[in-house]
Design a protein around this motif. Sequence first.
Motif, PDB file in Angstrom:
ATOM      1  N   GLN A 195      -8.092 -14.297  -5.767  1.00 15.64           N
ATOM      2  CA  GLN A 195      -9.531 -14.366  -5.482  1.00 15.64           C
ATOM      3  C   GLN A 195      -9.886 -13.561  -4.229  1.00 15.64           C
ATOM      4  OE1 GLN A 195     -10.698 -18.495  -5.421  1.00 15.64           O
ATOM      5  NE2 GLN A 195     -10.329 -18.735  -7.613  1.00 15.64           N
ATOM      6  N   GLU A 196      -8.863 -13.107  -3.501  1.00 14.01           N
ATOM      7  CA  GLU A 196      -9.095 -12.359  -2.261  1.00 14.01           C
ATOM      8  C   GLU A 196      -8.788 -10.871  -2.382  1.00 14.01           C
ATOM      9  OE1 GLU A 196      -7.922 -16.193   0.513  1.00 14.01           O
ATOM     10  OE2 GLU A 196      -6.394 -14.731  -0.030  1.00 14.01           O
ATOM     11  N   THR A 197      -7.829 -10.518  -3.233  1.00 11.50           N
ATOM     12  CA  THR A 197      -7.428  -9.115  -3.359  1.00 11.50           C
ATOM     13  C   THR A 197      -7.066  -8.779  -4.799  1.00 11.50           C
ATOM     14  OG1 THR A 197      -5.090  -9.590  -2.886  1.00 11.50           O
ATOM     15  CG2 THR A 197      -6.484  -8.980  -1.009  1.00 11.50           C
ATOM     16  N   ARG A 198      -7.235  -7.502  -5.142  1.00 11.46           N
ATOM     17  CA  ARG A 198      -6.743  -6.936  -6.389  1.00 11.46           C
ATOM     18  C   ARG A 198      -5.986  -5.672  -6.004  1.00 11.46           C
ATOM     19  NH1 ARG A 198     -11.229  -9.018  -6.666  1.00 11.46           N
ATOM     20  NH2 ARG A 198     -12.482  -7.182  -6.246  1.00 11.46           N
ATOM     21  N   ILE A 199      -4.676  -5.688  -6.278  1.00 11.33           N
ATOM     22  CA  ILE A 199      -3.798  -4.622  -5.785  1.00 11.33           C
ATOM     23  C   ILE A 199      -2.999  -4.020  -6.931  1.00 11.33           C
ATOM     24  CG2 ILE A 199      -1.848  -4.075  -4.270  1.00 11.33           C
ATOM     25  CD1 ILE A 199      -2.802  -6.462  -2.513  1.00 11.33           C
ATOM     26  N   GLN A 200      -2.901  -2.700  -6.936  1.00 17.51           N
ATOM     27  CA  GLN A 200      -1.976  -1.961  -7.790  1.00 17.51           C
ATOM     28  C   GLN A 200      -1.131  -1.093  -6.860  1.00 17.51           C
ATOM     29  OE1 GLN A 200      -4.821  -0.055 -10.543  1.00 17.51           O
ATOM     30  NE2 GLN A 200      -3.757  -1.220 -12.147  1.00 17.51           N
ATOM     31  N   LEU A 201       0.185  -1.185  -7.014  1.00 14.71           N
ATOM     32  CA  LEU A 201       1.096  -0.446  -6.142  1.00 14.71           C
ATOM     33  C   LEU A 201       2.224   0.121  -6.985  1.00 14.71           C
ATOM     34  CD1 LEU A 201       2.328  -1.518  -2.651  1.00 14.71           C
ATOM     35  CD2 LEU A 201       3.997  -0.747  -4.351  1.00 14.71           C
ATOM     36  N   SER A 202       2.502   1.405  -6.786  1.00 18.62           N
ATOM     37  CA  SER A 202       3.615   2.079  -7.458  1.00 18.62           C
ATOM     38  C   SER A 202       4.515   2.685  -6.393  1.00 18.62           C
ATOM     39  CB  SER A 202       3.122   3.186  -8.384  1.00 18.62           C
ATOM     40  OG  SER A 202       2.332   2.640  -9.413  1.00 18.62           O
ATOM     41  N   LEU A 203       5.834   2.562  -6.606  1.00 19.66           N
ATOM     42  CA  LEU A 203       6.816   3.028  -5.626  1.00 19.66           C
ATOM     43  C   LEU A 203       7.950   3.742  -6.341  1.00 19.66           C
ATOM     44  CD1 LEU A 203       8.088   2.846  -2.677  1.00 19.66           C
ATOM     45  CD2 LEU A 203       9.218   0.764  -3.513  1.00 19.66           C
ATOM     46  N   CYS A 204       8.374   4.854  -5.778  1.00 18.66           N
ATOM     47  CA  CYS A 204       9.599   5.538  -6.195  1.00 18.66           C
ATOM     48  C   CYS A 204      10.466   5.695  -4.955  1.00 18.66           C
ATOM     49  CB  CYS A 204       9.295   6.895  -6.820  1.00 18.66           C
ATOM     50  SG  CYS A 204      10.796   7.831  -7.240  1.00 18.66           S
ATOM     51  N   ASP A 234      13.260   7.255  -4.732  1.00 20.19           N
ATOM     52  CA  ASP A 234      13.902   8.569  -4.695  1.00 20.19           C
ATOM     53  C   ASP A 234      12.850   9.667  -4.779  1.00 20.19           C
ATOM     54  OD1 ASP A 234      16.564   7.350  -4.793  1.00 20.19           O
ATOM     55  OD2 ASP A 234      15.983   6.781  -6.823  1.00 20.19           O
ATOM     56  N   GLY A 235      11.844   9.553  -3.949  1.00 23.62           N
ATOM     57  CA  GLY A 235      10.727  10.484  -3.988  1.00 23.62           C
ATOM     58  C   GLY A 235      10.834  11.587  -2.964  1.00 23.62           C
ATOM     59  N   THR A 236       9.676  12.141  -2.628  1.00 25.39           N
ATOM     60  CA  THR A 236       9.602  13.245  -1.672  1.00 25.39           C
ATOM     61  C   THR A 236       8.634  12.959  -0.534  1.00 25.39           C
ATOM     62  OG1 THR A 236       7.885  14.327  -2.988  1.00 25.39           O
ATOM     63  CG2 THR A 236      10.175  14.952  -3.459  1.00 25.39           C
ATOM     64  N   GLY A 237       8.134  11.717  -0.466  1.00 24.75           N
ATOM     65  CA  GLY A 237       7.217  11.354   0.606  1.00 24.75           C
ATOM     66  C   GLY A 237       5.756  11.522   0.269  1.00 24.75           C
ATOM     67  N   LYS A 238       5.449  11.687  -1.018  1.00 20.30           N
ATOM     68  CA  LYS A 238       4.047  11.819  -1.431  1.00 20.30           C
ATOM     69  C   LYS A 238       3.395  10.447  -1.461  1.00 20.30           C
ATOM     70  CE  LYS A 238       5.108  13.708  -5.262  1.00 20.30           C
ATOM     71  NZ  LYS A 238       5.122  14.263  -6.613  1.00 20.30           N
ATOM     72  N   SER A 239       2.157  10.388  -1.015  1.00 21.40           N
ATOM     73  CA  SER A 239       1.455   9.106  -1.042  1.00 21.40           C
ATOM     74  C   SER A 239      -0.007   9.312  -1.409  1.00 21.40           C
ATOM     75  CB  SER A 239       1.560   8.396   0.309  1.00 21.40           C
ATOM     76  OG  SER A 239       0.953   9.168   1.323  1.00 21.40           O
ATOM     77  N   ASP A 240      -0.559   8.270  -1.995  1.00 24.32           N
ATOM     78  CA  ASP A 240      -1.980   8.218  -2.328  1.00 24.32           C
ATOM     79  C   ASP A 240      -2.395   6.773  -2.067  1.00 24.32           C
ATOM     80  OD1 ASP A 240      -4.523   8.488  -3.305  1.00 24.32           O
ATOM     81  OD2 ASP A 240      -3.925   8.818  -5.395  1.00 24.32           O
ATOM     82  N   VAL A 241      -2.977   6.537  -0.903  1.00 26.22           N
ATOM     83  CA  VAL A 241      -3.189   5.181  -0.410  1.00 26.22           C
ATOM     84  C   VAL A 241      -4.659   4.941  -0.115  1.00 26.22           C
ATOM     85  CG1 VAL A 241      -2.572   3.534   1.390  1.00 26.22           C
ATOM     86  CG2 VAL A 241      -0.863   5.192   0.619  1.00 26.22           C
ATOM     87  N   GLY A 251      -8.578   1.295   6.844  1.00 25.42           N
ATOM     88  CA  GLY A 251      -8.261   2.677   7.198  1.00 25.42           C
ATOM     89  C   GLY A 251      -6.984   2.856   7.992  1.00 25.42           C
ATOM     90  N   PHE A 252      -6.772   2.015   8.996  1.00 21.33           N
ATOM     91  CA  PHE A 252      -5.577   2.161   9.818  1.00 21.33           C
ATOM     92  C   PHE A 252      -4.319   1.890   8.993  1.00 21.33           C
ATOM     93  CE2 PHE A 252      -2.441   0.724  13.006  1.00 21.33           C
ATOM     94  CZ  PHE A 252      -2.455   1.822  13.851  1.00 21.33           C
ATOM     95  N   LEU A 253      -4.365   0.913   8.087  1.00 19.19           N
ATOM     96  CA  LEU A 253      -3.212   0.638   7.228  1.00 19.19           C
ATOM     97  C   LEU A 253      -2.945   1.814   6.289  1.00 19.19           C
ATOM     98  CD1 LEU A 253      -0.991  -1.354   6.398  1.00 19.19           C
ATOM     99  CD2 LEU A 253      -2.602  -2.292   4.722  1.00 19.19           C
ATOM    100  N   ASP A 254      -4.004   2.449   5.793  1.00 15.97           N
ATOM    101  CA  ASP A 254      -3.815   3.656   4.974  1.00 15.97           C
ATOM    102  C   ASP A 254      -2.973   4.673   5.731  1.00 15.97           C
ATOM    103  OD1 ASP A 254      -5.510   2.450   3.151  1.00 15.97           O
ATOM    104  OD2 ASP A 254      -7.141   3.894   3.404  1.00 15.97           O
ATOM    105  N   HIS A 255      -3.331   4.901   6.992  1.00 20.63           N
ATOM    106  CA  HIS A 255      -2.619   5.866   7.827  1.00 20.63           C
ATOM    107  C   HIS A 255      -1.170   5.434   8.023  1.00 20.63           C
ATOM    108  CE1 HIS A 255      -1.839   8.842  10.841  1.00 20.63           C
ATOM    109  NE2 HIS A 255      -1.925   8.019  11.877  1.00 20.63           N
ATOM    110  N   MET A 256      -0.929   4.160   8.305  1.00 19.06           N
ATOM    111  CA  MET A 256       0.427   3.667   8.539  1.00 19.06           C
ATOM    112  C   MET A 256       1.293   3.780   7.280  1.00 19.06           C
ATOM    113  SD  MET A 256       0.607   2.851  11.748  1.00 19.06           S
ATOM    114  CE  MET A 256      -0.527   4.221  12.024  1.00 19.06           C
ATOM    115  N   LEU A 257       0.737   3.454   6.121  1.00 18.41           N
ATOM    116  CA  LEU A 257       1.513   3.534   4.876  1.00 18.41           C
ATOM    117  C   LEU A 257       1.790   4.980   4.484  1.00 18.41           C
ATOM    118  CD1 LEU A 257      -0.092   0.648   2.806  1.00 18.41           C
ATOM    119  CD2 LEU A 257       2.172   0.696   3.883  1.00 18.41           C
ATOM    120  N   THR A 258       0.867   5.872   4.797  1.00 17.63           N
ATOM    121  CA  THR A 258       1.100   7.298   4.557  1.00 17.63           C
ATOM    122  C   THR A 258       2.266   7.789   5.409  1.00 17.63           C
ATOM    123  OG1 THR A 258      -1.219   7.636   3.979  1.00 17.63           O
ATOM    124  CG2 THR A 258       0.027   9.581   4.672  1.00 17.63           C
TER     125      THR A 258
END
Length: 195
Positions: free
Chosen positions: A11-20, A22-29, A34-41
């Motif tokens: 009732q507080e959040t709706r989240i979709q998250l995909s993780l690899c 063995d990736g190359t460091g690409k992110s789409d967050v 906003g600050f968490l977007d920057h930290m996760l990137t």
Amino acid sequence: MRTADIQRNTQETRIQLSLCLDGTGKSDVATGVGFLDHMLTLFARHGDFDLTVRCDGDTEVDGHHSVEDIGICLGKAFSQALGDKRGICRYGQFLLPMDETLVLCACDLSGRDYLGWSVDLPAAKVGDFDTELAKEFWLAFVRNCPGSIHIRLLAGENTHHILEAVFKGMGRTLKAAVALDEKHLGEIPSTKGTL
């Protein structure tokens, strides 16, 4: 490829998250914090993880529910992608300097959850971000990808730099811990035979 797709709807959040792992460091967050977007990137880039996060949360209340629930989802994603942890290095550590800041990050993906957080943050906020939520994020992560994580501030006065060093350092630390150990690929890295 070691991947995971996680959905969490409350009732507080709706989240979709995909993780690899063995990736190359690409992110789409896009978390709504906003600050968490920057930290996760930064985390994805320095860990070489491919990471996609979408969160629609009750940020009109505050960022707590979104930050904690994304930590839960990221921990679950790591746990799912690692499976029985066969062939991983298990341990990781990184000492990260950032200007006047020095942060030590270490982890053991042991299956036992513990967060050692020795980070005194000088400011209560960075922009709109409540800095106490950084600890809540990593606590949620470690409860859902059980392991021992220690994060220690050794030097630093700038809250933004401290948190940036934490997320970059944890990216590098987890990169080392989830790396495949070529000498022991078929083995679970424990004398118990399970993690």
